[in-house]
Design a protein around this motif. Structure first.
Motif, short mmCIF file in Angstrom:
data_model
loop_
_atom_site.label_atom_id
_atom_site.label_comp_id
_atom_site.label_asym_id
_atom_site.label_seq_id
_atom_site.Cartn_x
_atom_site.Cartn_y
_atom_site.Cartn_z
N SER A 55 0.82 -1.21 0.00
CA SER A 55 0.00 0.00 0.00
C SER A 55 0.86 1.26 0.00
O SER A 55 0.37 2.34 -0.30
CB SER A 55 -0.95 0.01 1.20
N GLU A 56 2.13 1.10 0.33
CA GLU A 56 3.08 2.23 0.32
C GLU A 56 4.47 1.66 0.10
O GLU A 56 4.86 0.70 0.76
CB GLU A 56 3.02 2.99 1.64
N VAL A 57 5.20 2.25 -0.85
CA VAL A 57 6.55 1.78 -1.14
C VAL A 57 7.48 2.99 -1.14
O VAL A 57 7.27 3.94 -1.90
CB VAL A 57 6.62 1.06 -2.51
N ALA A 58 8.49 2.94 -0.29
CA ALA A 58 9.48 4.02 -0.17
C ALA A 58 8.82 5.39 -0.06
O ALA A 58 9.23 6.35 -0.69
CB ALA A 58 10.43 3.98 -1.36
N GLY A 59 7.76 5.47 0.74
CA GLY A 59 7.08 6.74 0.97
C GLY A 59 6.03 7.10 -0.06
O GLY A 59 5.31 8.07 0.11
N ALA A 60 5.92 6.34 -1.14
CA ALA A 60 4.92 6.61 -2.18
C ALA A 60 3.66 5.81 -1.86
O ALA A 60 3.66 4.59 -1.95
CB ALA A 60 5.47 6.23 -3.55
N LYS A 61 2.61 6.52 -1.46
CA LYS A 61 1.36 5.85 -1.10
C LYS A 61 0.55 5.53 -2.35
O LYS A 61 0.48 6.33 -3.27
CB LYS A 61 0.53 6.74 -0.17
N ARG A 62 -0.06 4.35 -2.34
CA ARG A 62 -0.92 3.93 -3.43
C ARG A 62 -2.35 4.31 -3.10
O ARG A 62 -2.73 4.47 -1.94
CB ARG A 62 -0.80 2.43 -3.64
N SER A 63 -3.17 4.45 -4.10
CA SER A 63 -4.57 4.80 -3.93
C SER A 63 -5.29 3.77 -3.05
O SER A 63 -5.22 2.57 -3.34
CB SER A 63 -5.24 4.86 -5.31
N PRO A 64 -5.97 4.22 -2.00
CA PRO A 64 -6.71 3.27 -1.15
C PRO A 64 -7.74 2.46 -1.94
O PRO A 64 -7.94 1.27 -1.67
CB PRO A 64 -7.40 4.17 -0.12
N PRO A 92 -11.53 -5.64 8.45
CA PRO A 92 -11.19 -4.40 7.73
C PRO A 92 -9.74 -4.49 7.23
O PRO A 92 -8.97 -5.36 7.67
CB PRO A 92 -11.34 -3.32 8.80
N ILE A 93 -9.38 -3.61 6.35
CA ILE A 93 -8.00 -3.56 5.85
C ILE A 93 -7.09 -3.09 6.97
O ILE A 93 -7.37 -2.09 7.63
CB ILE A 93 -7.89 -2.63 4.63
N LYS A 94 -6.00 -3.84 7.17
CA LYS A 94 -5.01 -3.48 8.19
C LYS A 94 -3.69 -3.22 7.48
O LYS A 94 -3.33 -3.92 6.54
CB LYS A 94 -4.85 -4.62 9.20
N HIS A 95 -2.95 -2.21 7.96
CA HIS A 95 -1.67 -1.86 7.35
C HIS A 95 -0.54 -2.24 8.29
O HIS A 95 -0.59 -1.95 9.49
CB HIS A 95 -1.63 -0.36 7.03
N GLU A 96 0.48 -2.87 7.73
CA GLU A 96 1.63 -3.33 8.50
C GLU A 96 2.90 -2.73 7.88
O GLU A 96 3.22 -3.00 6.73
CB GLU A 96 1.69 -4.86 8.43
N LYS A 97 3.59 -1.92 8.67
CA LYS A 97 4.82 -1.29 8.18
C LYS A 97 5.96 -2.30 8.17
O LYS A 97 6.15 -3.04 9.11
CB LYS A 97 5.19 -0.09 9.01
N GLN A 98 6.69 -2.31 7.05
CA GLN A 98 7.89 -3.11 6.92
C GLN A 98 9.03 -2.16 6.60
O GLN A 98 8.84 -0.95 6.61
CB GLN A 98 7.70 -4.19 5.86
N LYS A 99 10.19 -2.69 6.29
CA LYS A 99 11.37 -1.86 6.13
C LYS A 99 11.19 -0.73 5.11
O LYS A 99 11.37 0.43 5.44
CB LYS A 99 12.57 -2.73 5.76
N PHE A 100 10.86 -1.04 3.88
CA PHE A 100 10.74 -0.02 2.84
C PHE A 100 9.35 0.09 2.27
O PHE A 100 9.14 0.75 1.26
CB PHE A 100 11.73 -0.29 1.70
N LYS A 101 8.39 -0.61 2.88
CA LYS A 101 7.04 -0.57 2.35
C LYS A 101 6.03 -0.84 3.45
O LYS A 101 6.37 -1.27 4.54
CB LYS A 101 6.87 -1.58 1.21
#
Length: 114
Positions: A55-64, A92-101
């Motif tokens: 959903s996000e790669v290197a700070g670039a967020k993708r459209s929900p 519901p959709i859950k977001h999990e932060k990883q190293k670069f995404k």
């Protein structure tokens, strides 16, 4: 110097786009319906599938909306493998932060109704 910046820019862009997920709904996945819980009372439960996409790669967020659609497409494709024809959102959709995404995850309950 200009050539190095262009090459670096191309390399970073390639990395970013390769890290993103574009999910195609399969022909058989198109036959799977996504419904509300009250519509599966007479159906047979087959289990649960969990989908995940970036959903996000290197700070670039993708459209929900795009992320949500891809999670659903993955679940519909996987439901076919379980011989299911109907899905209900399980979480519901859950977001999990990883190293670069950041990964978006969502579970779906799979049913056979037809």
């Amino acid at each position: 110097m200009k050539k190095v910046l262009v090459l670096l820019s191309l390399a970073v862009s390639s990395w970013l786009f390769s890290a993103c997920t574009w999910v195609a709904l399969s022909h058989t996945g198109e036959t799977v319906s996504v419904v509300k819980p009250q519509h599966v009372r007479a159906c047979r439960s087959l289990g649960t599938v969990t989908s995940e996409v970036a959903s996000e790669v290197a700070g670039a967020k993708r459209s929900p909306a795009k992320v949500s659609k891809e999670l659903e497409s993955l679940a519909r494709n996987n439901a076919v493998e379980m011989r299911g024809d109907t899905l209900v959102e399980g979480s519901p959709i859950k977001h999990e932060k990883q190293k670069f995404k950041t990964i978006a995850k969502q579970s779906f309950k799979v049913y056979r109704c037809r």
